[in-house]
Scaffold this motif. Structure first.
Motif, mmCIF file in Angstrom:
data_model
loop_
_atom_site.group_PDB
_atom_site.id
_atom_site.type_symbol
_atom_site.label_atom_id
_atom_site.label_comp_id
_atom_site.label_asym_id
_atom_site.label_seq_id
_atom_site.Cartn_x
_atom_site.Cartn_y
_atom_site.Cartn_z
ATOM 1 N N HIS A 283 0.808 -1.240 0.000
ATOM 2 C CA HIS A 283 0.000 0.000 0.000
ATOM 3 C C HIS A 283 0.834 1.280 0.000
ATOM 4 O O HIS A 283 0.316 2.335 0.350
ATOM 5 C CB HIS A 283 -0.924 0.006 1.232
ATOM 6 C CG HIS A 283 -1.995 -1.037 1.165
ATOM 7 N ND1 HIS A 283 -3.162 -0.865 0.459
ATOM 8 C CD2 HIS A 283 -2.046 -2.291 1.692
ATOM 9 C CE1 HIS A 283 -3.905 -1.959 0.570
ATOM 10 N NE2 HIS A 283 -3.241 -2.843 1.300
ATOM 11 N N ILE A 284 2.105 1.211 -0.331
ATOM 12 C CA ILE A 284 2.898 2.453 -0.227
ATOM 13 C C ILE A 284 3.506 2.858 -1.567
ATOM 14 O O ILE A 284 4.643 3.328 -1.621
ATOM 15 C CB ILE A 284 3.975 2.357 0.897
ATOM 16 C CG1 ILE A 284 4.828 1.095 0.770
ATOM 17 C CG2 ILE A 284 3.322 2.418 2.274
ATOM 18 C CD1 ILE A 284 5.980 1.029 1.781
ATOM 19 N N GLU A 285 2.702 2.716 -2.634
ATOM 20 C CA GLU A 285 3.209 3.131 -3.952
ATOM 21 C C GLU A 285 3.539 4.621 -4.002
ATOM 22 O O GLU A 285 4.379 5.037 -4.780
ATOM 23 C CB GLU A 285 2.269 2.742 -5.108
ATOM 24 C CG GLU A 285 0.800 2.908 -4.897
ATOM 25 C CD GLU A 285 0.184 1.731 -4.152
ATOM 26 O OE1 GLU A 285 -0.010 1.881 -2.924
ATOM 27 O OE2 GLU A 285 -0.116 0.686 -4.755
ATOM 28 N N GLU A 286 2.883 5.404 -3.123
ATOM 29 C CA GLU A 286 3.166 6.839 -3.099
ATOM 30 C C GLU A 286 4.653 7.103 -2.798
ATOM 31 O O GLU A 286 5.226 8.071 -3.304
ATOM 32 C CB GLU A 286 2.282 7.475 -2.012
ATOM 33 C CG GLU A 286 2.424 8.974 -1.941
ATOM 34 C CD GLU A 286 1.497 9.596 -0.898
ATOM 35 O OE1 GLU A 286 0.537 8.936 -0.421
ATOM 36 O OE2 GLU A 286 1.744 10.760 -0.555
ATOM 37 N N TYR A 287 5.273 6.234 -2.001
ATOM 38 C CA TYR A 287 6.660 6.476 -1.594
ATOM 39 C C TYR A 287 7.667 5.713 -2.461
ATOM 40 O O TYR A 287 8.780 6.182 -2.666
ATOM 41 C CB TYR A 287 6.833 6.121 -0.104
ATOM 42 C CG TYR A 287 5.804 6.838 0.728
ATOM 43 C CD1 TYR A 287 5.955 8.199 1.001
ATOM 44 C CD2 TYR A 287 4.634 6.201 1.142
ATOM 45 C CE1 TYR A 287 4.981 8.898 1.701
ATOM 46 C CE2 TYR A 287 3.654 6.882 1.845
ATOM 47 C CZ TYR A 287 3.827 8.232 2.117
ATOM 48 O OH TYR A 287 2.852 8.912 2.787
ATOM 49 N N TYR A 288 7.293 4.520 -2.886
ATOM 50 C CA TYR A 288 8.205 3.699 -3.695
ATOM 51 C C TYR A 288 7.455 3.162 -4.918
ATOM 52 O O TYR A 288 7.170 1.948 -4.992
ATOM 53 C CB TYR A 288 8.728 2.512 -2.870
ATOM 54 C CG TYR A 288 9.368 2.875 -1.544
ATOM 55 C CD1 TYR A 288 10.573 3.577 -1.505
ATOM 56 C CD2 TYR A 288 8.770 2.514 -0.341
ATOM 57 C CE1 TYR A 288 11.153 3.916 -0.291
ATOM 58 C CE2 TYR A 288 9.348 2.843 0.885
ATOM 59 C CZ TYR A 288 10.543 3.544 0.898
ATOM 60 O OH TYR A 288 11.121 3.877 2.100
ATOM 61 N N PRO A 289 7.102 4.030 -5.880
ATOM 62 C CA PRO A 289 6.235 3.567 -6.977
ATOM 63 C C PRO A 289 6.793 2.365 -7.733
ATOM 64 O O PRO A 289 6.082 1.368 -7.917
ATOM 65 C CB PRO A 289 6.103 4.800 -7.880
ATOM 66 C CG PRO A 289 6.968 5.868 -7.311
ATOM 67 C CD PRO A 289 7.440 5.455 -5.963
ATOM 68 N N ILE A 344 5.863 15.850 5.875
ATOM 69 C CA ILE A 344 5.294 14.969 4.846
ATOM 70 C C ILE A 344 4.421 13.895 5.489
ATOM 71 O O ILE A 344 3.276 13.692 5.102
ATOM 72 C CB ILE A 344 6.421 14.319 4.014
ATOM 73 C CG1 ILE A 344 7.308 15.412 3.404
ATOM 74 C CG2 ILE A 344 5.853 13.395 2.933
ATOM 75 C CD1 ILE A 344 8.595 14.903 2.810
ATOM 76 N N LYS A 349 -1.975 11.444 8.105
ATOM 77 C CA LYS A 349 -1.625 10.684 6.914
ATOM 78 C C LYS A 349 -1.281 9.227 7.286
ATOM 79 O O LYS A 349 -1.652 8.276 6.601
ATOM 80 C CB LYS A 349 -0.417 11.354 6.255
ATOM 81 C CG LYS A 349 -0.301 10.992 4.825
ATOM 82 C CD LYS A 349 0.275 12.077 3.958
ATOM 83 C CE LYS A 349 0.186 11.553 2.545
ATOM 84 N NZ LYS A 349 1.308 11.894 1.729
ATOM 85 N N LEU A 353 -3.079 5.668 6.282
ATOM 86 C CA LEU A 353 -2.339 4.519 5.746
ATOM 87 C C LEU A 353 -2.661 3.256 6.555
ATOM 88 O O LEU A 353 -2.974 2.205 5.985
ATOM 89 C CB LEU A 353 -0.829 4.818 5.754
ATOM 90 C CG LEU A 353 0.120 3.702 5.355
ATOM 91 C CD1 LEU A 353 -0.229 3.091 3.993
ATOM 92 C CD2 LEU A 353 1.575 4.205 5.322
ATOM 93 N N LYS A 356 -5.854 1.580 5.700
ATOM 94 C CA LYS A 356 -5.889 0.844 4.418
ATOM 95 C C LYS A 356 -5.365 -0.588 4.541
ATOM 96 O O LYS A 356 -5.593 -1.412 3.663
ATOM 97 C CB LYS A 356 -5.000 1.573 3.383
ATOM 98 C CG LYS A 356 -5.665 2.764 2.728
ATOM 99 C CD LYS A 356 -5.006 3.074 1.393
ATOM 100 C CE LYS A 356 -3.862 4.068 1.563
ATOM 101 N NZ LYS A 356 -3.166 4.423 0.347
#
Ligand code: NAD
Ligand code: ZN
Length: 357
Positions: A283-289, A344, A349, A353, A356
């Motif tokens: 679930h952390i594509e925002e940080y490590y796409p 950030i 936030k 997360l 999710k």
């Protein structure tokens, strides 16, 4: 600028069947009648491996239950039991996954340091060398075989005994020992290594030292986990070296978002390290796409199930606990997001997360 001057494992033997050299490796480390103590992962009780442990004199095998990750209480009880039975021992040999290796490191330190292992959770609090200790992985991925920490859950915190006295004196890297690892467990622990690489290589602490080990470990993880292939001995060989190199990479950088968030899960829910990191990584594509996309491909290629919805139904107070634990991992966030990480990754936030997961 203060550069880290880090202590490494003193001796390394690598190769299929290298476990057979254990007797001769331990021989010079024996101190008179004082026994060698083998902490063996309880998975191996009744199997063939214990028959190959080179017992001499008063040596003893203790099977360790690693259903839960190591606790300070468990470490203290093991060390107290050994002191009561033998006074002193020649060494502690850990044979198992990351949990067993961490137990071996911690028990070795608590054979010589006063008080409880909980007193030493932190950085450089250990002041006295432990007894001789060796680590023999039977699962590959955590990098616990090379690290200067032993992660323990104590009464107040989940934190390692990080010190120059923590690394093993000897490691025996025999990939044959990992061949019976269950497919899912092997994947979760293997992904711990993959995630170490992504977090190190995408982090702000990166330098050429970390990058050279991280690049190599990442290449090996890709060879092993991308594509739908039969598992081979060669994969076990590669994954053991990937774990080593991934551990060396983070030794000189740091882990990042997946680990920082997963620590909260593990503290509150007891979620184990490997699977917890996978649950978060999903679930952390925002940080490590790119890393998360590749991770999802590996999950699909290997036909692995990653649990979902583990935080549904938690109370506000429980979310607060996880957020506090996670926010406490400052170096991880700083590595991942930079010096202004708090701007950030806000509490709101982080809560979103966790919801999710
Ligand atoms: P683990 O040691 O917790 O073992 C997981 C399961 O696999 C257990 O049920 C165990 O009995 C079983 N198992 C082990 N070897 C097997 C084999 N060859 N065949 C079949 N079953 C086997 O798993 P892990 O992922 O290796 O380690 C996780 C632990 O490592 C956590 O406690 C984590 O905190 C710690 N860790 C430490 C460091 C460090 O630097 N010290 C780094 C990362 C993780
Ligand atoms: Zn890890």
């Amino acid at each position: 600028m203060q550069f880290r001057n880090f202590k490494m494992v003193s001796y390394v033997v690598y190769g299929r069947g290298s476990f057979n050299q254990l007797d001769s490796i331990l021989e010079p480390q024996r101190k008179g009648e004082a026994p060698m103590i083998f902490l063996v992962d309880y998975f191996f009780e009744g199997k063939a491996l214990p028959n190959r442990v080179p017992l001499r004199g008063k040596d003893k095998i203790i099977y360790v239950d690693v259903t839960h990750e190591p606790k300070t209480k468990q470490v203290d009880a093991l060390a107290a039991g050994l002191k009561a039975e033998f006074g002193t021992v020649s060494g502690i040999i850990g044979i198992g996954g990351g949990s067993t290796m961490d137990l071996a490191k911690a028990v070795s330190l608590m054979m010589t340091n006063p008080g409880s292992s909980a007193d030493y959770q932190g950085w450089d609090l250990v002041k006295v060398a432990g007894v001789y200790k060796a680590g023999i992985p039977t699962l590959s991925g955590t990098g616990a075989e090379v690290s200067r920490t032993t992660v323990l859950t104590g009464p107040e915190r989940k934190l390692g005994m990080n010190s120059d006295f923590t690394p093993f004196d000897q490691i025996v890297l025999d990939p044959e020992l990992t061949k019976d690892a269950p497919v899912n467990q092997r994947f979760y622990t293997g992904m711990d290594c993959y995630i170490h690489c992504i977090e190190s290589l995408e982090g702000t602490y990166l330098n050429e030292f970390s990058k050279s080990y991280g690049d190599k470990a990442l290449q090996l993880c890709r060879e092993i986990f991308l594509g739908q292939k039969e598992w081979t001995d060669s994969n076990d060989d590669k994954l053991m070296m990937a774990s080593y190199a991934g551990g060396m990479s983070i030794a000189y950088s740091q882990v990042g978002v997946a680990h920082a968030v997963s620590y909260g899960l593990s503290y509150l829910l007891g979620t184990k390290h490997g699977i917890g990191n996978c649950i978060v990584m999903n679930h952390i594509e925002e940080y490590y796409p790119a890393g998360v996309a590749e991770f999802k491909k590996m999950v699909a290629d290997n036909n692995i199930y990653i649990p979902e919805g583990i935080c549904s139904g938690l109370t506000d107070a429980q979310f607060e606990t996880m957020i506090n634990v996670s926010m406490g991992m400052k170096p991880l966030w700083e590595n991942a997001l930079g010096k202004n990480w708090q701007e950030i990754m806000t509490r709101e936030k982080l809560r979103a997360l966790y919801e999710k997961l």
